[in-house]
Design a protein around this motif. Structure first.
Motif, PDB file in Angstrom:
ATOM      1  N   ALA A  74     -25.094 -21.494  29.698  1.00  0.00           N
ATOM      2  CA  ALA A  74     -25.285 -20.056  29.468  1.00  0.00           C
ATOM      3  C   ALA A  74     -24.795 -19.237  30.663  1.00  0.00           C
ATOM      4  O   ALA A  74     -24.118 -18.208  30.489  1.00  0.00           O
ATOM      5  CB  ALA A  74     -26.753 -19.759  29.194  1.00  0.00           C
ATOM      6  N   TYR A 152     -25.266 -11.767  23.600  1.00  0.00           N
ATOM      7  CA  TYR A 152     -24.243 -12.659  23.047  1.00  0.00           C
ATOM      8  C   TYR A 152     -24.415 -14.090  23.551  1.00  0.00           C
ATOM      9  O   TYR A 152     -24.255 -15.057  22.796  1.00  0.00           O
ATOM     10  CB  TYR A 152     -22.861 -12.125  23.418  1.00  0.00           C
ATOM     11  CG  TYR A 152     -21.694 -12.970  22.960  1.00  0.00           C
ATOM     12  CD1 TYR A 152     -21.453 -13.169  21.603  1.00  0.00           C
ATOM     13  CD2 TYR A 152     -20.838 -13.553  23.888  1.00  0.00           C
ATOM     14  CE1 TYR A 152     -20.375 -13.939  21.186  1.00  0.00           C
ATOM     15  CE2 TYR A 152     -19.753 -14.315  23.477  1.00  0.00           C
ATOM     16  CZ  TYR A 152     -19.534 -14.510  22.125  1.00  0.00           C
ATOM     17  OH  TYR A 152     -18.470 -15.275  21.710  1.00  0.00           O
ATOM     18  N   ILE A 153     -24.766 -14.233  24.830  1.00  0.00           N
ATOM     19  CA  ILE A 153     -24.939 -15.551  25.432  1.00  0.00           C
ATOM     20  C   ILE A 153     -26.401 -16.000  25.389  1.00  0.00           C
ATOM     21  O   ILE A 153     -26.709 -17.149  25.055  1.00  0.00           O
ATOM     22  CB  ILE A 153     -24.463 -15.566  26.902  1.00  0.00           C
ATOM     23  CG1 ILE A 153     -23.013 -15.083  27.001  1.00  0.00           C
ATOM     24  CG2 ILE A 153     -24.634 -16.956  27.506  1.00  0.00           C
ATOM     25  CD1 ILE A 153     -22.009 -15.993  26.379  1.00  0.00           C
ATOM     26  N   PRO A 156     -28.396 -17.038  21.617  1.00  0.00           N
ATOM     27  CA  PRO A 156     -28.097 -18.389  21.126  1.00  0.00           C
ATOM     28  C   PRO A 156     -28.673 -19.485  22.018  1.00  0.00           C
ATOM     29  O   PRO A 156     -29.129 -20.517  21.518  1.00  0.00           O
ATOM     30  CB  PRO A 156     -26.562 -18.431  21.120  1.00  0.00           C
ATOM     31  CG  PRO A 156     -26.147 -17.007  21.013  1.00  0.00           C
ATOM     32  CD  PRO A 156     -27.164 -16.243  21.789  1.00  0.00           C
ATOM     33  N   ASP A 289     -17.835 -20.847  20.807  1.00  0.00           N
ATOM     34  CA  ASP A 289     -17.708 -19.517  20.203  1.00  0.00           C
ATOM     35  C   ASP A 289     -18.360 -19.444  18.822  1.00  0.00           C
ATOM     36  O   ASP A 289     -19.084 -18.492  18.522  1.00  0.00           O
ATOM     37  CB  ASP A 289     -16.241 -19.082  20.145  1.00  0.00           C
ATOM     38  CG  ASP A 289     -15.327 -20.170  19.604  1.00  0.00           C
ATOM     39  OD1 ASP A 289     -15.825 -21.200  19.120  1.00  0.00           O
ATOM     40  OD2 ASP A 289     -14.093 -19.991  19.672  1.00  0.00           O
ATOM     41  N   LEU A 292     -22.289 -19.661  19.007  1.00  0.00           N
ATOM     42  CA  LEU A 292     -22.990 -18.480  19.498  1.00  0.00           C
ATOM     43  C   LEU A 292     -23.420 -17.552  18.360  1.00  0.00           C
ATOM     44  O   LEU A 292     -24.470 -16.916  18.428  1.00  0.00           O
ATOM     45  CB  LEU A 292     -22.107 -17.720  20.488  1.00  0.00           C
ATOM     46  CG  LEU A 292     -21.859 -18.404  21.830  1.00  0.00           C
ATOM     47  CD1 LEU A 292     -20.850 -17.612  22.654  1.00  0.00           C
ATOM     48  CD2 LEU A 292     -23.149 -18.587  22.601  1.00  0.00           C
TER      49      LEU A 292
END
Length: 307
Positions: A74, A152-153, A156, A289, A292
Motif C-alpha cells: 500500500a 484508492y490505495i 482496498p 490495478d 484495487l
C-alpha cells in the motif's frame, strides 16, 4: 499539472537504492551470473514466481506477516500514485499519507476494521486540507488527486485484511478465506481476457485508453472469471455455488474498469508503467490495478453473507 523537479530525483534515488540492494544480495548469494544471463522475459517469469511464493506464504501465515506485506504494498503503491498524478506536493503530504495508511492498517489488523476505516477517512480529509495549502496553486484538481489516492490505495488494502482474517468459510477442511476466491476471480479475469483477446479480439474496447484491450477479451475475462468462481464454489461445496458465476462475472467487469482507470492515469501522465520496482513487471500499481477496484465491491457483495 506542474511536476516538481524534486519528484523524479526522489523516485530515481529510491529505485537506485533498491537496485543496488538487489545487486548486493545477488552477488552475496552468488546469483548475479545467473540473473544477468536471463532474458527480460525470463526475468519477468522469475520475478512473478518469487512474488507468488512470497504472497502464498504470507496468506497462509496471515496475522502480522500478511499485514506487513499489505502495508508495504500500500505504501509503495501510494508513492507510485503521487508520481502518476504529476502534481507538486510537500513532504508533509507524503509522510501524512504514509502515517495515515499505515496506522489505519495496523488498527484494522489488530483492533477493529471499522476503526481502520475511520482513521483512513480522517487521513483523506486531512490530505485534502493540506493539499489545498501546499500543492500547486495553479492546479485546482491537485488536492483531489492527492487525497483521492488515500482512498484508492487504502480502502482496498483494508478490505484485503478483512477478507483474509474475518471473511472465512468454516468447512470440514481447514477454514478457507473468501480472499482466495477474490484473487482467483481477478487472476482468471486477467488470464482469460488476455488469451481470448489475443486469439479472437477484433473490436477495440477503449482505444483511446488501452489500444490492446478488446470487447472479445472483456467477454472472455467475464465468462472465465464466472466459471472459475463457480468451479471453486462447487469444489468447496459452498451453498448456492452456481450463483458464484454471477459474482465472478460482475467482479470481473469491475476489475476491468480498474485496469482501464489505471491505464488512463498512466496515459495522462505519459508513462508506460507506474514504476520499475518489480523486474520485468513495472510498478506495484501495474500488478494490482484491477484488484484495487474489485476488492471493495467484492467485499460489499459478500459481507451480508459473512457472519
Amino acid at each position: 499539472m506542474a511536476l516538481s523537479p524534486e519528484q523524479p530525483k526522489q523516485e530515481n534515488k529510491m529505485l537506485e537504492k533498491i537496485k543496488v540492494l538487489f545487486q548486493e544480495k545477488s552477488a552475496q548469494w552468488g546469483l548475479s551470473p545467473y540473473w544477468n544471463n536471463l532474458s527480460q522475459h525470463q526475468q519477468r517469469w522469475v520475478s512473478a514466481l518469487c512474488l507468488i511464493l512470497l504472497f502464498t506464504l504470507c496468506v497462509w501465515k496471515g496475522g502480522f506477516l500478511f499485514s506487513v506485506l499489505v502495508m508495504v504494498i500500500a505504501l509503495i503503491g501510494y508513492r507510485e500514485w503521487l508520481g502518476l498524478v504529476q502534481t507538486v506536493w510537500s513532504p508533509v503530504i507524503e509522510y501524512m499519507a504514509y502515517i495515515g495508511i499505515g496506522l489505519s492498517l495496523v488498527c484494522s489488523a489488530f483492533l477493529a476494521f471499522d476503526l481502520g476505516v475511520f482513521i483512513l477517512f480522517l487521513t483523506f480529509l486531512a490530505q485534502l486540507g493540506i493539499a489545498f495549502l501546499y500543492s500547486d496553486k495553479g492546479d485546482q484538481s491537485a488536492p483531489i488527486w492527492i487525497g483521492g489516492g488515500i482512498l484508492y490505495i487504502g480502502l482496498p488494502a483494508l478490505t484485503i485484511l478483512w477478507l483474509r482474517d474475518s471473511a472465512v468459510i468454516s468447512l470440514d477442511a481447514p477454514d478457507i478465506t473468501m480472499m482466495v476466491i477474490l484473487f482467483i476471480i481477478v487472476w482468471a479475469t486477467d488470464s482469460f481476457a488476455y488469451w481470448v483477446g489475443k486469439s479472437f479480439g477484433k473490436t477495440p474496447l477503449a482505444p483511446s485508453i488501452s489500444p490492446n484491450k478488446t470487447r472479445e477479451g472483456l467477454a472472455g475475462g467475464v465468462i472465465g472469471a464466472g466459471v472459475a468462481a463457480a468451479a471453486i464454489g462447487m469444489f468447496l461445496n459452498l451453498p448456492y455455488w452456481p450463483l458464484y458465476f454471477l459474482l465472478g462475472g460482475f467482479v470481473a467487469v469491475v476489475a476491468q474498469v480498474g485496469d482501464l482507470f489505471e491505464s488512463w492515469v498512466k496515459r495522462r501522465a505519459g508513462v508506460k508503467d507506474s514504476g520499475q520496482i518489480i523486474p520485468g513487471h513495472g510498478g506495484i500499481l501495474d500488478r494490482i490495478d484491477g484488484l484495487l477496484f474489485a476488492a471493495p465491491v467484492y467485499a460489499l457483495l459478500i459481507k451480508p453473507f459473512i457472519l
